[in-house]
Enzyme design. Structure first.
Site, short mmCIF file in Angstrom:
data_model
loop_
_atom_site.label_atom_id
_atom_site.label_comp_id
_atom_site.label_asym_id
_atom_site.label_seq_id
_atom_site.Cartn_x
_atom_site.Cartn_y
_atom_site.Cartn_z
N HIS A 273 -79.42 49.50 -120.09
CA HIS A 273 -78.46 49.97 -119.17
C HIS A 273 -77.73 51.05 -119.84
CE1 HIS A 273 -79.82 46.80 -116.09
NE2 HIS A 273 -80.64 47.98 -116.50
N THR B 29 -78.61 36.65 -117.13
CA THR B 29 -79.06 37.54 -116.65
C THR B 29 -79.00 36.11 -115.50
OG1 THR B 29 -79.71 39.08 -115.75
CG2 THR B 29 -81.47 37.29 -117.15
P1 OAD Z 1 -74.53 39.20 -113.91
O1 OAD Z 1 -73.13 38.81 -113.47
O2 OAD Z 1 -75.63 39.28 -112.43
O3 OAD Z 1 -75.16 37.56 -113.94
C1 OAD Z 1 -74.45 36.47 -114.69
C2 OAD Z 1 -75.09 35.79 -115.22
O4 OAD Z 1 -74.62 35.20 -116.13
C3 OAD Z 1 -74.90 34.50 -113.85
O5 OAD Z 1 -76.01 34.01 -113.94
C4 OAD Z 1 -74.48 33.46 -114.61
O6 OAD Z 1 -74.99 32.18 -114.85
C5 OAD Z 1 -74.63 33.04 -115.47
N1 OAD Z 1 -73.52 33.25 -116.74
C6 OAD Z 1 -71.90 32.79 -117.14
N2 OAD Z 1 -71.66 32.81 -118.05
C7 OAD Z 1 -72.53 32.41 -119.26
C8 OAD Z 1 -72.75 31.47 -119.81
N3 OAD Z 1 -71.35 31.55 -121.17
N4 OAD Z 1 -73.42 32.16 -121.08
C9 OAD Z 1 -74.72 32.25 -120.09
N5 OAD Z 1 -74.84 32.53 -119.09
C10 OAD Z 1 -73.93 33.18 -118.68
O7 OAD Z 1 -74.97 40.10 -115.21
P2 OAD Z 1 -76.34 41.07 -115.11
O8 OAD Z 1 -77.67 39.56 -115.10
O9 OAD Z 1 -76.34 41.24 -116.21
O10 OAD Z 1 -75.91 46.70 -114.33
O11 OAD Z 1 -76.36 41.83 -114.09
C11 OAD Z 1 -77.43 43.04 -114.51
C12 OAD Z 1 -76.89 44.36 -114.05
O12 OAD Z 1 -76.12 44.34 -112.81
C13 OAD Z 1 -75.98 44.38 -115.02
O13 OAD Z 1 -76.81 45.13 -116.52
C14 OAD Z 1 -75.10 45.30 -114.67
C15 OAD Z 1 -74.78 45.06 -113.10
O14 OAD Z 1 -75.11 45.77 -112.11
C16 OAD Z 1 -75.45 48.56 -115.55
O15 OAD Z 1 -74.46 48.40 -115.67
C17 OAD Z 1 -76.40 49.18 -114.50
#
Ligand code: OAD
Length: 241
Positions: A118, A189
């Protein structure tokens, strides 16, 4: 339960010939970088993604969007890689790191050849896509975005916004890593944003084992062979020791 899953995952990794790691915002949560979709703390629970993460939103109010990214750049610049980033960086060879994160913390931890699906918030590029790309200097303005020195259009952060395609070369390299690995670690994620969220299924089709590290449920849990209900900074150092 988590201890047992950790032991099983350690055994899988020990026996593996190739590991692919897919990280998301949870990877950097313990560095103080907010995730997107966690209730209360997630950025998308406080801000409108279409206003702040789309070309349409940027064109409607470039200064607002630019200020929001300036705030996030500062946050990221002040953050430090956590024990999870460092554990991944310490693995030499046979590991391909694919991230959805734009914070550059994997590279700052010492990981090389990170596939940033991204983009990277510390770079800027031309809105008109004239091809100009820049490392963001420390003194970027905080009000209106600067103009592209090559063509005069706005400069914007070099991140993928909603409705935009991923860099095809980076995506192809991530897909190749998914095809070639025999274990895919999926860390922090929600598994809601494609094509990144499709990589574990792609790896599984080639018989790779899927290991999830996430303290909460995610959309990918039913594809996993093992789910470790822990955080990135707690689980990865133990797993990759
Ligand atoms: P999300 O905010 O959708 O998900 C974050 C995940 O991290 C959730 O499943 C939480 O349960 C988990 N989480 C929280 N704290 C944690 C920790 N300490 N250790 C491990 N896991 C933990 O984020 P992404 O899946 O990265 O797009 O979102 C995908 C994309 O959506 C991002 O890259 C961004 C956003 O819109 C762009 O920037 C293009």
């Amino acid at each position: 339960m988590t201890a047992q899953a950790l032991d099983q995952a350690r055994a899988l990794l020990k026996a593996s010939r190739g590991i692919a790691v897919l990280t998301g915002a949870g990877m950097s949560a313990e560095s103080g970088v907010p995730t997107f979709r966690d209730a209360q703390t997630g950025l998308w629970s406080q801000f409108d993604p279409m206003q702040l993460a789309s070309e349409e939103g940027f064109r409607a109010d470039p200064a607002l969007v630019w200020r929001w990214y300036a705030w996030r750049r500062k946050l990221v610049a002040e953050a430090k890689p956590n024990a999870g980033h460092l554990a991944l960086a310490a693995v030499k060879g046979r590991l391909t790191l694919i991230t959805q994160n734009v914070d550059g913390l994997h590279a700052r931890a010492g990981s090389t050849s990170v596939l940033e699906l991204h983009g990277n918030i510390l770079r800027t590029k031309c809105l008109a896509n004239c091809g100009a790309r820049f490392d963001a200097p420390d003194d970027l303005p905080h009000g209106e975005p600067p103009r592209c020195p090559a063509c005069g259009d706005w400069l914007r952060p070099d991140v993928v916004w909603f409705g935009e395609l991923l860099d095809p070369r980076v995506l192809a390299a991530a897909e190749a890593a998914a095809d070639e690995c025999d274990v895919m670690l999926v860390v922090g994620t929600s598994g809601l944003v494609y094509p990144a969220a499709g990589l574990p299924a792609r790896a599984a089709r080639r018989d790779a084992r899927i290991v999830i590290i996430n303290p909460n449920e995610s959309d990918l849990d039913d594809q996993a062979d093992l789910v470790i209900r822990s955080t990135a900074a707690q689980a990865l150092p133990v797993l990759l020791d």
